[in-house]
Design an enzyme around this catalytic site. Structure first.
Site, PDB file in Angstrom:
ATOM      1  CG  PHE A 123      36.328  39.001  42.363  1.00  0.00           C
ATOM      2  CD1 PHE A 123      35.105  39.612  42.550  1.00  0.00           C
ATOM      3  CD2 PHE A 123      36.388  37.858  41.582  1.00  0.00           C
ATOM      4  CE1 PHE A 123      33.943  39.097  41.976  1.00  0.00           C
ATOM      5  CE2 PHE A 123      35.237  37.331  40.995  1.00  0.00           C
ATOM      6  CZ  PHE A 123      34.013  37.953  41.200  1.00  0.00           C
ATOM      7  CB  THR A 158      44.695  38.651  42.565  1.00  0.00           C
ATOM      8  OG1 THR A 158      44.958  37.518  41.732  1.00  0.00           O
ATOM      9  CG2 THR A 158      45.670  39.765  42.218  1.00  0.00           C
ATOM     10  N   GLY A 338      68.469  31.852  23.517  1.00  0.00           N
ATOM     11  CA  GLY A 338      69.392  30.774  23.838  1.00  0.00           C
ATOM     12  C   GLY A 338      69.557  30.620  25.339  1.00  0.00           C
ATOM     13  CD  GLU A 362      40.729  37.244  35.360  1.00  0.00           C
ATOM     14  OE1 GLU A 362      39.530  37.283  35.022  1.00  0.00           O
ATOM     15  OE2 GLU A 362      41.197  37.899  36.309  1.00  0.00           O
ATOM     16  CB  SER A 365      42.735  27.108  26.953  1.00  0.00           C
ATOM     17  OG  SER A 365      43.702  28.139  26.983  1.00  0.00           O
TER      18      SER A 365
END
Length: 380
Positions: A123, A158, A338, A362, A365
């Site tokens: 895409f 991608t 750890g 995509e 935020s």
């Protein structure tokens, strides 16, 4: 989530989990180290109906509902988000416009082999100067005789270097503003369509990503998907994909959590498993709670879509929360491990690197918060 799912959905989830663990998990280490997608996986998934599963049985797809798709996404990302990313670019972003607005001739030529896993989709939207601002794309498709001539550049694509078909977003008429954005199909090997470089990434390394260049790339007029002026169809593609990617984020969080709780039960310090110490137990309790909350947000948005609603706000809420949960959970999983959390033989570092990509990928935020606020009537 058992109270929410139908028997068919539970069976589908369990069946696909077994497939992911048996067939995808053994490929992950090599794919991550070599930063290459295991191409042999797609024909295998195609035979089982695991590619483009939301599309019609008429074309050979499984025709599952959105809830089942996000369950599937969770399971694949629980094993590898890199492989899930290439699957998503093929099974949703690249092929969604074709299935919904393409001609029957286009579907037979391009969609059917993609569903079988014989061909790979990508895409092409993002550009060096256009990410969150879709309207800022600079790629153009100029009508010339019986075709279009494309010029421009795409980045962070991608499957860009391994695809057979690219769904390309370009301006056909800048004078119309965003209404002049259209959708095209471009085949690999078309003169003027160049992969300029494969990109090296911090996360989702087993998903191949490329920069693409179009220099007087001529395609037939019949490669236009739908009509000229398809901006809202581009946005519809992104909106539905956002819910799916939220499911992927739940899967990354779940995978990191499972690794952390397994390690905490096995790792002995001061004479007992570290899971028995309050500091670690409370971390794991918070992780489990956040994952369940994220999963519920995703399932709600997916269910609303299955009911014919348009869950723009709910989809953005799911993507925002699930992506940030995936980052928090994977970070805590590394802390619980750890020093071993820094070792590549343990998966938690990979889950964290991959999760970080979806604070941006995509839809960032910040963009999700903007959409939610706008849906609340707080922004114009």
């Amino acid at each position: 989530m058992e109270f929410f799912l139908s028997e068919d959905q539970r069976i589908f989830k369990d069946t696909f989990r077994k497939f992911a663990e048996a067939e995808i998990a053994p490929l992950v280490e090599e794919a991550e180290e070599t930063e290459t997608f295991p191409l042999r996986l797609f024909p295998q998934m195609g035979k089982l109906g695991y590619l483009c599963p939301r599309y019609s049985e008429k074309y050979g797809a499984a025709e599952i509902d959105k809830v089942s798709e996000v369950l599937m996404r969770e399971e694949i990302s629980r094993v590898s988000q890199g492989i899930a990313s290439s699957w998503s670019a093929h099974s949703h972003l690249g092929s969604f416009p074709l299935f919904h607005w393409g001609s029957e001739e286009q579907k037979e030529k391009y969609l059917v082999p993609a569903i079988r896993g014989e061909k790979i989709f990508a895409f092409g939207l993002t550009e060096p100067n256009a990410g969150s601002d879709v309207k800022a794309i600079e790629t153009t498709a100029r009508r010339e005789g019986d075709g279009y001539v494309i010029n421009g550049r795409k980045i962070f694509i991608t499957n860009g270097n391994i695809c057979d078909f690219l769904t390309l977003i370009a301006y056909t008429d800048r004078s119309r503003g965003y209404r002049g954005i259209s959708i095209f199909l471009v085949e690999k090997g078309t003169p003027g369509f160049l992969v300029t470089r494969k990109l090296k990434k911090e996360g989702i390394r087993s998903s191949e990503t490329a920069e693409l260049l179009f220099e007087d790339c001529r395609i037939p007029a019949g490669n236009l998907i739908g009509d000229e002026g398809s901006f809202y169809r581009v946005m519809e593609t992104l909106n539905e994909g956002r819910i799916g990617v939220a499911g992927n984020c739940v899967g990354m969080a779940q995978g990191a959590y499972e690794a952390a709780i397994r390690y905490a039960r096995e790792r002995v310090q001061f004479g007992r498993p570290i899971a028995q110490f309050q500091a670690i137990a409370f971390k794991l309790a918070d992780m489990a709670t956040e994952i369940d909350a994220a999963r519920l947000l995703v399932l709600r948005a997916a269910w609303m879509m299955d009911q014919g609603k348009n869950p723009i706000r709910e989809g953005s809420m799911a993507k925002l929360f699930a992506s940030e949960v995936a980052v928090r959970v994977s970070k805590e999983a590394m802390q619980i491990h750890g020093g071993y959390g820094q070792m590549r033989e343990f998966p938690v570092g990979r889950f964290h690197r991959d999760a970080l990509a979806y604070l941006v990928g995509e839809g960032t935020s910040e963009i999700q918060r903007h959409i939610i606020a706008r849906q609340m009537g707080l922004r114009s």
